[in-house]
Design an enzyme around this catalytic site. Structure first.
Site, short mmCIF file in Angstrom:
data_model
loop_
_atom_site.label_atom_id
_atom_site.label_comp_id
_atom_site.label_asym_id
_atom_site.label_seq_id
_atom_site.Cartn_x
_atom_site.Cartn_y
_atom_site.Cartn_z
N ASP A 130 -2.28 7.20 2.26
CA ASP A 130 -1.64 8.15 1.35
C ASP A 130 -0.41 7.57 0.66
OD1 ASP A 130 0.31 8.11 3.34
OD2 ASP A 130 -0.18 10.10 4.11
N LYS A 136 9.96 1.90 0.06
CA LYS A 136 8.86 2.18 0.99
C LYS A 136 8.60 3.68 1.05
CE LYS A 136 8.06 -0.13 4.66
NZ LYS A 136 8.09 -0.77 6.01
N ASP A 165 0.95 -11.24 7.07
CA ASP A 165 1.50 -10.47 5.95
C ASP A 165 2.85 -9.86 6.29
OD1 ASP A 165 -0.61 -8.95 7.54
OD2 ASP A 165 0.48 -7.28 6.63
N ASN A 166 3.27 -9.96 7.55
CA ASN A 166 4.59 -9.47 7.96
C ASN A 166 5.56 -10.61 8.23
OD1 ASN A 166 3.64 -6.84 7.83
ND2 ASN A 166 3.18 -6.72 10.01
N GLY A 182 0.79 -1.22 0.00
CA GLY A 182 0.00 0.00 0.00
C GLY A 182 0.83 1.27 0.00
N ARG A 183 2.11 1.15 0.37
CA ARG A 183 2.97 2.32 0.35
C ARG A 183 4.38 1.94 -0.10
NH1 ARG A 183 4.71 3.75 6.59
NH2 ARG A 183 4.98 1.62 7.32
N ARG A 217 5.61 -13.21 1.23
CA ARG A 217 5.20 -13.38 2.63
C ARG A 217 4.24 -14.57 2.74
NH1 ARG A 217 5.04 -7.59 4.14
NH2 ARG A 217 6.06 -6.50 2.44
N ARG A 252 14.55 -0.98 0.94
CA ARG A 252 14.95 -2.19 1.65
C ARG A 252 15.28 -3.28 0.64
NH1 ARG A 252 9.23 -3.91 4.49
NH2 ARG A 252 8.08 -4.34 2.57
#
Length: 496
Positions: free
Chosen positions: A133, A121, A260-261, A100-101, A191, A184
């Site tokens: 956003d 990121k 998801d992490n 999403g970002r 994931r 990164r």
């Protein structure tokens, strides 16, 4: 293989081979980063990470470097995309998440044939932003950048951070902050939730494509074996168990262990409200948003198992239930074996004995009862003398109940003597596994507050310090001290 000389290791010669971009369109959304309103400024860059992609460290000072890795430019062959995934967040399945970002710029391929995802990121809105956003703030990117370095220095598997760039663009969170971006790096950013999304959508053909891709790229030894999907899962179980044992041994809490992490490679992924413990507290909750303590420090081993069970569920169309269950059942013994090994090393023990668990557990109980500093006490324990009659005041003074400590110390002394342990050799071993420096929240906060005033010097100092956390570094004793009172009460949340 002939290595590139320095003249060839420039931005213009970065090589990209984007295997993920060749998967079906259902796996991602193609789009470019959204630049800041003005060219970004480089805050810090990681020379060690640059070497991994065959980039001469001198290239980090070029203006083009900040342009390229601050979202303002693309290198030939990058093929940027936002990855699709779903996941269980705080135990509840969310059908679609995704980047999403963040945007996967591409896979940089080095001379050894290794591929490194370059994941930007804070790159702006994507189709998966869910009313967000798409931006990251300076505060959170500094925390991730420094913790990647900290974990790397501690020898804990992690994504790495190539660089941190800043801007004057305003971003709205609990308050108005400035925007930043971080690149990164990891061999892959797949994931557990990447598998879950195709399982729950009943797109089993995509699930198989994903599993085959991950095995081919990252578990190639399983490519032609029987029951390869079950064996793949068993290896993910092992990597995850060992990773979380390392977290527990060093006293680190992730804070948001959603599926998801969770990295399919067993890497520490997605640094949000993490925390190294100051005063030892088994129930330490580092995430202010975790109201029920689901991701408390002492819950992490269980949550690792719970998350792996979610992955096993997603793999059911590819592997037999019994085979997946057998893989899952290896988690607890693997975790306990790895954790016990690391805790024995932290105590300087050489042999494995039946009473180890009790000796470790009782010492942690002493820490808990005295609100003693986890990192400092283990480091100081290296100075413990096993000679008869020694009171070991330097260690003893950390504990409120001296009689309880004396009783434990007697057992510990007997154990060391029974192993013919030499104190000087033991201290050397213990100092190699008990860090002197960790990234305490207050240290990160000091760096953040200075950076918000355009002073990035503390980022540089901490980055250098954390690359070698086990070594006494002259002039850096203040970084090994307990936090000031204000530093023990900082709160971090899912926006951190």
């Amino acid at each position: 293989m002939i290595q590139k000389d320095m003249a060839q290791r420039i931005l213009e010669t970065l090589a990209f081979d984007n295997t993920y971009a060749r998967l079906p369109q259902a796996f991602y959304a193609r789009l470019n980063p959204t630049p800041f309103s003005a060219p970004p400024n480089l805050i810090h860059a990681n020379q060690v990470a640059a070497e991994l992609i065959d980039l001469d460290p001198e290239q980090l000072t070029r203006p083009e470097f900040a342009e390229l890795f601050g979202g303002n430019a693309l290198a030939p062959g990058m093929e940027p995309l936002a990855m699709l995934y779903s996941g269980h967040q705080f135990g509840v399945y969310v059908p679609q998440l995704g980047d999403g970002r963040a945007i996967l710029l591409g896979e940089a391929k080095n001379e050894q044939g290794q591929r490194w995802d370059l994941h930007l990121k804070g790159a702006g809105m994507t189709p998966f932003s869910r009313d967000g956003d798409g931006r990251a703030v300076l505060r959170s990117t500094i925390r991730e950048y420094l913790c990647c370095a900290a974990m790397q220095g501690l020898g804990i598997p992690t994504t790495q951070a190539l660089c941190l760039v800043g801007s004057d663009d305003k971003v709205y969170r609990e308050q108005i902050e400035t925007g930043a971006m971080l690149v990164r790096m990891a061999p892959t950013h797949v994931r557990f939730g990447t598998f879950e999304v195709f399982y729950y959508r009943k797109q089993h053909e995509h699930l198989k494509i994903l599993a085959d891709y991950v095995i081919e790229q990252h578990f190639p030894h399983l490519h032609d074996v029987d029951e390869k999907y079950a064996k793949f899962f068993a290896e993910v179980v092992e990597r995850t168990a060992r990773l979380i044992a390392q977290w527990q041994a060093v006293g680190w809490a992730h804070g948001v262990m959603n599926t998801d992490n969770m990295s399919i490679l067993g890497l520490t992924l997605d640094y949000g409200p993490y925390g190294f413990m100051d005063d030892y507290d088994a129930g330490f909750i580092c995430n202010h948003s975790d109201h029920n303590g689901r991701y408390a420090f002492n819950q992490q081993p269980y949550i690792g198992l719970w998350n792996l069970s979610c992955l096993a569920q997603a793999l059911l169309p590819l592997a037999g239930k019994d085979s997946l269950k057998a893989g899952l059942e290896t988690y607890q013994p693997l975790f306990e074996q790895e954790y016990q090994k690391r805790m024995r090393a932290k105590l300087g023990l050489i042999e494995t004995r039946a009473e180890d668990d009790e000796l470790i557990r009782d010492f942690l109980g002493l820490l808990q009862g005295s609100h003693a500093d986890y990192t400092i006490v283990f480091r100081d324990l290296g100075t413990f003398s096993s000679a008869e009659g020694m009171t070991n005041e330097g260690v003893r003074d950390h504990f409120l109940n001296r009689d309880r400590f004396d009783a434990w110390a007697g057992r510990y002394r007997d154990r060391l003597r029974s192993e013919d342990s030499r104190d000087d050799e033991r201290q050397g071993r213990m100092n190699r596994v008990n860090p002197k420096y960790v990234l305490r929240n207050y240290l990160a906060q000091v760096a953040i507050e200075k950076a918000q005033n355009k002073d990035f010097s503390e980022i540089d100092r901490l980055f250098a310090l954390l690359q070698d956390p086990f070594k006494d570094q002259p002039g850096r004793q203040v970084y090994a001290a307990p936090p000031p009172n204000w530093g023990k009460h900082l709160t971090v949340s899912c926006s951190s």
